[in-house]
Write an enzyme that holds these catalytic residues in place. Structure first.
Site, PDB file in Angstrom:
ATOM      1  N   ASP A 143      37.072  36.465  39.973  1.00  0.00           N
ATOM      2  CA  ASP A 143      36.406  36.751  38.695  1.00  0.00           C
ATOM      3  C   ASP A 143      37.129  36.112  37.512  1.00  0.00           C
ATOM      4  O   ASP A 143      38.233  35.581  37.641  1.00  0.00           O
ATOM      5  CB  ASP A 143      36.313  38.268  38.488  1.00  0.00           C
ATOM      6  CG  ASP A 143      37.637  39.007  38.802  1.00  0.00           C
ATOM      7  OD1 ASP A 143      37.575  40.236  38.978  1.00  0.00           O
ATOM      8  OD2 ASP A 143      38.688  38.372  38.878  1.00  0.00           O
TER       9      ASP A 143
ATOM     10  N   ASN B  33      37.421  53.064  39.479  1.00  0.00           N
ATOM     11  CA  ASN B  33      36.045  53.547  39.745  1.00  0.00           C
ATOM     12  C   ASN B  33      35.470  52.905  41.002  1.00  0.00           C
ATOM     13  O   ASN B  33      34.280  52.947  41.253  1.00  0.00           O
ATOM     14  CB  ASN B  33      35.138  53.244  38.541  1.00  0.00           C
ATOM     15  CG  ASN B  33      35.038  51.744  38.269  1.00  0.00           C
ATOM     16  OD1 ASN B  33      35.595  50.940  39.023  1.00  0.00           O
ATOM     17  ND2 ASN B  33      34.320  51.380  37.225  1.00  0.00           N
TER      18      ASN B  33
ATOM     19  N   HIS C 283      35.517  49.701  41.791  1.00  0.00           N
ATOM     20  CA  HIS C 283      34.995  48.329  41.687  1.00  0.00           C
ATOM     21  C   HIS C 283      35.874  47.346  42.450  1.00  0.00           C
ATOM     22  O   HIS C 283      37.066  47.548  42.611  1.00  0.00           O
ATOM     23  CB  HIS C 283      34.784  47.901  40.241  1.00  0.00           C
ATOM     24  CG  HIS C 283      36.016  47.593  39.448  1.00  0.00           C
ATOM     25  ND1 HIS C 283      36.384  48.315  38.327  1.00  0.00           N
ATOM     26  CD2 HIS C 283      36.961  46.640  39.584  1.00  0.00           C
ATOM     27  CE1 HIS C 283      37.480  47.810  37.826  1.00  0.00           C
ATOM     28  NE2 HIS C 283      37.855  46.796  38.578  1.00  0.00           N
TER      29      HIS C 283
ATOM     30  N   GLU D  28      30.921  46.471  39.256  1.00  0.00           N
ATOM     31  CA  GLU D  28      31.036  47.865  38.832  1.00  0.00           C
ATOM     32  C   GLU D  28      30.108  48.750  39.674  1.00  0.00           C
ATOM     33  O   GLU D  28      29.168  48.256  40.306  1.00  0.00           O
ATOM     34  CB  GLU D  28      30.652  47.981  37.350  1.00  0.00           C
ATOM     35  CG  GLU D  28      31.523  47.168  36.409  1.00  0.00           C
ATOM     36  CD  GLU D  28      32.910  47.798  36.182  1.00  0.00           C
ATOM     37  OE1 GLU D  28      33.641  47.271  35.339  1.00  0.00           O
ATOM     38  OE2 GLU D  28      33.266  48.802  36.857  1.00  0.00           O
TER      39      GLU D  28
HETATM   40  O1  LIG Z   1      45.135  45.886  40.291  1.00  0.00           O
HETATM   41  P1  LIG Z   1      44.721  46.542  38.971  1.00  0.00           P
HETATM   42  O2  LIG Z   1      45.426  45.948  37.788  1.00  0.00           O
HETATM   43  O3  LIG Z   1      44.809  48.046  39.055  1.00  0.00           O
HETATM   44  O4  LIG Z   1      43.182  46.141  38.774  1.00  0.00           O
HETATM   45  C1  LIG Z   1      42.227  46.645  39.679  1.00  0.00           C
HETATM   46  C2  LIG Z   1      41.004  45.797  39.601  1.00  0.00           C
HETATM   47  O5  LIG Z   1      40.585  45.622  38.243  1.00  0.00           O
HETATM   48  C3  LIG Z   1      40.333  44.225  38.021  1.00  0.00           C
HETATM   49  O6  LIG Z   1      41.463  43.671  37.425  1.00  0.00           O
HETATM   50  C4  LIG Z   1      39.116  44.039  37.152  1.00  0.00           C
HETATM   51  O7  LIG Z   1      39.207  44.909  36.105  1.00  0.00           O
HETATM   52  C5  LIG Z   1      40.109  43.665  39.374  1.00  0.00           C
HETATM   53  O8  LIG Z   1      40.229  42.273  39.409  1.00  0.00           O
HETATM   54  C6  LIG Z   1      41.183  44.380  40.115  1.00  0.00           C
HETATM   55  O9  LIG Z   1      40.996  44.303  41.489  1.00  0.00           O
END
Ligand SMILES: O=P(O)(O)OC[C@H]1O[C@](O)(CO)[C@@H](O)[C@@H]1O
Length: 238
Positions: A67, A132, A134, A139
């Protein structure tokens, strides 16, 4: 779905590296699906250390990232392009022409990214998981059939990521371009890393909950080669 529970973040990163090393040493031209966020940083550090100390080569590999934010320059200090160069690509000497990070905000940009992948299969797709549930920026509620697409980021996701934008949610982009769940599921192997109590609910729903778009990560129950590596805090509700 294979779930490996370890004590802490460093052990998550060490176990994840064992899985990654197996793939890149058994296939010199491995296609790496990569994630951003804080969860995979330890894995990437281990890849860099191993590359420098043991000479593991990524010269024939190529990468596809999950992404990218919409509306910020490729070279913005908080773009995922920059994040990946700073946290991995420079450290493993991945050739610049082998790097693919989605970019843009139109349907054509999304189709171009899918086209770039049409002749390869990702050998290992690294994933984190949002609080959440995702994966990438898919999402809750995103249809499992979606391929690369533009998404509106939820308030929670923007709030969670504000830490990278001077803690000012107003500076966090409102949209992103992301591999869709259908795109992610095409990978040969999926390696998901999660740590911390804030992921416990999402991890429990992913592993034991119904396969439902309300928890995008639950779709992984339908994939035949998923390794989930979690620390005790993230595994607390399993
Ligand atoms: O590993 P983190 O920083 O908790 O992020 C969790 C998820 O949120 C994201 O950064 C997107 O918000 C994803 O790419 C990632 O897998």
């Amino acid at each position: 779905m294979k779930v490996i529970k370890v004590k802490n973040y460093d052990e998550v990163s060490a176990e994840a590296f064992k899985v990654m090393k197996e793939v890149v040493t058994s296939k010199k031209d491995a296609v790496l699906g990569l994630a951003t966020g804080s969860s995979p940083i330890g894995l990437y550090e281990n890849m860099i250390k191993d590359h420098k100390e043991n000479g593991t080569s990524y010269a024939q590999c190529q990468s596809f990232n999950l992404d990218e934010y919409v509306g910020i320059d490729r070279n913005h200090e908080q773009s995922y392009w920059t994040f990946m160069h700073e946290n991995l690509f420079h450290g493993i000497d991945l050739p610049e022409d082998k790097i693919h990070v989605p970019y843009g905000n139109t349907k054509e940009d999304c189709q171009a990214y899918e086209k770039a992948m049409e002749n390869v299969q990702v050998d290992i797709q690294v994933l984190g998981i949002g609080g959440n549930g995702h994966i990438g920026f898919n999402e809750p509620g995103t249809p499992f059939t979606e391929e690369t697409h533009i998404v509106d980021l939820t308030e929670k996701t923007r709030s969670d990521n504000a830490r990278f934008f001077e803690n000012d949610i107003n500076k966090v982009p409102t949209q992103a371009i992301t591999m869709g769940i259908a795109t992610i599921m095409k990978a040969k192997k999926i390696l998901l890393v999660a740590s911390g109590a804030n992921k416990a609910d999402a991890v429990a729903a992913m592993v034991n909950g119904p396969v439902d778009p309300n928890c995008p990560a639950s779709v992984l129950q339908n994939h035949n080669d998923v390794v989930v590596i979690v620390d005790e805090a993230a595994a607390a509700k399993l």
